[in-house]
Design an enzyme around this catalytic site. Structure first.
Site, PDB file in Angstrom:
ATOM      1  N   LYS A  82      -8.072  49.879  49.363  1.00 21.65           N
ATOM      2  CA  LYS A  82      -7.104  50.484  48.435  1.00 21.65           C
ATOM      3  C   LYS A  82      -6.197  49.404  47.896  1.00 21.65           C
ATOM      4  O   LYS A  82      -5.803  48.493  48.629  1.00 21.65           O
ATOM      5  CB  LYS A  82      -6.268  51.548  49.155  1.00 21.65           C
ATOM      6  CG  LYS A  82      -5.152  52.129  48.290  1.00 21.65           C
ATOM      7  CD  LYS A  82      -4.463  53.316  48.927  1.00 21.65           C
ATOM      8  CE  LYS A  82      -3.328  52.975  49.856  1.00 21.65           C
ATOM      9  NZ  LYS A  82      -2.231  52.179  49.245  1.00 21.65           N
ATOM     10  N   ASP A 104      -6.056  49.005  53.453  1.00 20.12           N
ATOM     11  CA  ASP A 104      -5.116  48.669  52.384  1.00 20.12           C
ATOM     12  C   ASP A 104      -5.203  47.176  52.081  1.00 20.12           C
ATOM     13  O   ASP A 104      -5.220  46.361  53.007  1.00 20.12           O
ATOM     14  CB  ASP A 104      -3.696  48.966  52.890  1.00 20.12           C
ATOM     15  CG  ASP A 104      -2.882  49.759  51.903  1.00 20.12           C
ATOM     16  OD1 ASP A 104      -3.351  49.967  50.769  1.00 20.12           O
ATOM     17  OD2 ASP A 104      -1.778  50.187  52.282  1.00 20.12           O
ATOM     18  N   GLU A 107       1.951  58.707  44.904  1.00 20.77           N
ATOM     19  CA  GLU A 107       3.070  58.684  45.856  1.00 20.77           C
ATOM     20  C   GLU A 107       4.405  58.968  45.164  1.00 20.77           C
ATOM     21  O   GLU A 107       4.748  58.318  44.160  1.00 20.77           O
ATOM     22  CB  GLU A 107       3.137  57.321  46.569  1.00 20.77           C
ATOM     23  CG  GLU A 107       4.297  57.260  47.554  1.00 20.77           C
ATOM     24  CD  GLU A 107       4.243  56.119  48.564  1.00 20.77           C
ATOM     25  OE1 GLU A 107       3.244  55.377  48.580  1.00 20.77           O
ATOM     26  OE2 GLU A 107       5.215  55.977  49.332  1.00 20.77           O
ATOM     27  N   ASP A 137      -0.710  49.343  54.799  1.00 24.62           N
ATOM     28  CA  ASP A 137       0.225  48.240  55.036  1.00 24.62           C
ATOM     29  C   ASP A 137       1.612  48.784  55.392  1.00 24.62           C
ATOM     30  O   ASP A 137       2.530  48.013  55.662  1.00 24.62           O
ATOM     31  CB  ASP A 137       0.271  47.262  53.847  1.00 24.62           C
ATOM     32  CG  ASP A 137       0.774  47.899  52.571  1.00 24.62           C
ATOM     33  OD1 ASP A 137       1.083  49.099  52.563  1.00 24.62           O
ATOM     34  OD2 ASP A 137       0.873  47.165  51.557  1.00 24.62           O
ATOM     35  N   SER A 138       1.753  50.104  55.447  1.00 23.95           N
ATOM     36  CA  SER A 138       2.959  50.713  56.026  1.00 23.95           C
ATOM     37  C   SER A 138       3.130  50.219  57.466  1.00 23.95           C
ATOM     38  O   SER A 138       4.233  50.259  58.018  1.00 23.95           O
ATOM     39  CB  SER A 138       2.860  52.239  56.001  1.00 23.95           C
ATOM     40  OG  SER A 138       1.611  52.669  56.501  1.00 23.95           O
TER      41      SER A 138
HETATM   42  O1  KIV Z   1       0.461  51.924  53.448  1.00 30.74           O
HETATM   43  C1  KIV Z   1       0.432  53.159  53.453  1.00 30.74           C
HETATM   44  O2  KIV Z   1       0.558  53.813  54.484  1.00 30.74           O
HETATM   45  C2  KIV Z   1       0.251  53.832  52.170  1.00 30.74           C
HETATM   46  C3  KIV Z   1       0.499  55.306  52.143  1.00 30.74           C
HETATM   47  C4  KIV Z   1       1.953  55.547  52.020  1.00 30.74           C
HETATM   48  C5  KIV Z   1      -0.280  55.982  51.083  1.00 30.74           C
HETATM   49  O3  KIV Z   1      -0.057  53.215  51.198  1.00 30.74           O
END
Ligand code: KIV
Length: 299
Positions: free
Chosen positions: A128, A98, A197, A59-60
């Site tokens: 995740k 995610d 993280e 979700d980044s």
């Molecule tokens: O959303 C994402 O990219 C993440 C990473 C920073 C592990 O959760």
């Protein structure tokens, strides 16, 4: 007569997919797991070609692709679409989708329904979720439903407001112990791996030792079982301030700006397109065409 060796069989439906249990074997062998985020089919294909083991449809994306200030506004639909794109490009890597903020907090039932959607509609191999606390129960429910689930502790961007911002976690002994407990609880709940993280290297090392499942670090030092970085950060494709734990392996932003600048210049001065970029017409057709064009007045 010697028997021909049988091709390896994989647990996953995708031929050639890295089998999920192999990640635990990699931890046992001390073989570091490589993970990167990706958000579209070319990203999935390139990560696969580079030999990456796991891809996170993170979700980044909300920040690095869609320009938001945080990951909080990302929707489940966005992750479903991006997972579809990534899984069209990536064959061998385990693709983890995610679960965005709001897609699992309400109840175990909500968490299972949305995890199943990411697998069925998105094509994810796993999902995740972030945090300990109620997420432990959600992770257990998802794992019990037969969906592979990954935990994420330390700096959890979805709840950065509660944490006081995007800051390293576990810098006091008390908070470090909490993180160890959260990671252990997530493993006990059935997580096949846990992301750590922005935590001090000693804390990440302790968690990595305490768990049988692999830890994947981002800003967690060198002693985790694997590493993950965000595509746009590591490739220099993001305007914002990258965190200190990011290493830039390329400067794609500069490459793209330079290429677009040359394109703009060539369009303006007429050097693009050239003959090789242009379709031709048989001579007689061109003449017949010319015969009819003069009747069309030009302004
Ligand atoms: O959303 C994402 O990219 C993440 C990473 C920073 C592990 O959760």
């Amino acid at each position: 007569m010697s028997e021909k060796p049988k091709p390896q069989r994989y647990a996953s439906w995708t031929a050639g997919k890295l089998p999920l249990p192999e990640l635990r074997e990699m931890k046992k062998r001390g073989q570091t797991i490589v993970m990167v985020t990706a958000y579209d089919a070319p990203g999935g294909r390139l990560a696969d070609a580079a030999g990456v083991d796991m891809i996170l449809v993170g979700d980044s994306s909300g920040m690095v692709v869609h320009g938001r200030e945080s990951t909080v506004g990302v929707s489940l639909d966005e992750i479903v679409f991006m997972t579809q794109w990534v899984t069209r490009g990536a064959k061998r890597p385990v693709v983890v989708a995610d679960m965005p903020f709001g897609s699992y907090e309400v109840s175990d039932e909500q968490a299972v329904a949305n995890a199943v959607r990411l697998v069925k509609d998105g094509g994810a191999d796993a999902v995740k979720l972030e945090r300990g606390g109620t997420s432990v129960s959600r992770a257990r429910a998802i794992a019990d439903a037969g969906v592979a689930v990954m935990g994420h502790v330390g700096l959890t961007p979805q709840t950065a407001t509660v944490l006081g911002g995007f800051k390293a976690q576990g810098r006091t002994a008390e908070r470090a112990r909490e993180l160890v407990d959260e990671a252990r609880a997530l493993e006990a709940a059935g997580c096949f791996a846990v992301v750590l993280e922005a935590v001090p290297a000693q804390v990440a090392r302790a968690i990595t030792k305490a768990l049988n499942v692999p830890t994947i670090g981002i800003g967690a030092g060198p002693d985790t079982d694997g590493q993950v970085l965000v595509w746009h950060d590591m490739l220099g494709y993001y305007e914002g301030n990258a965190p200190r734990f990011v290493k830039r392996y390329a400067d794609l932003g500069a490459v793209v700006t330079e290429a677009l600048g040359r394109y703009a210049e060539e369009v303006r001065d007429g050097t693009f397109p050239e003959a090789q970029h242009t379709y031709a017409m048989p001579e007689e057709e061109a003449q017949a065409f010319d015969d009819v064009t003069p009747s069309t007045p030009r302004r």
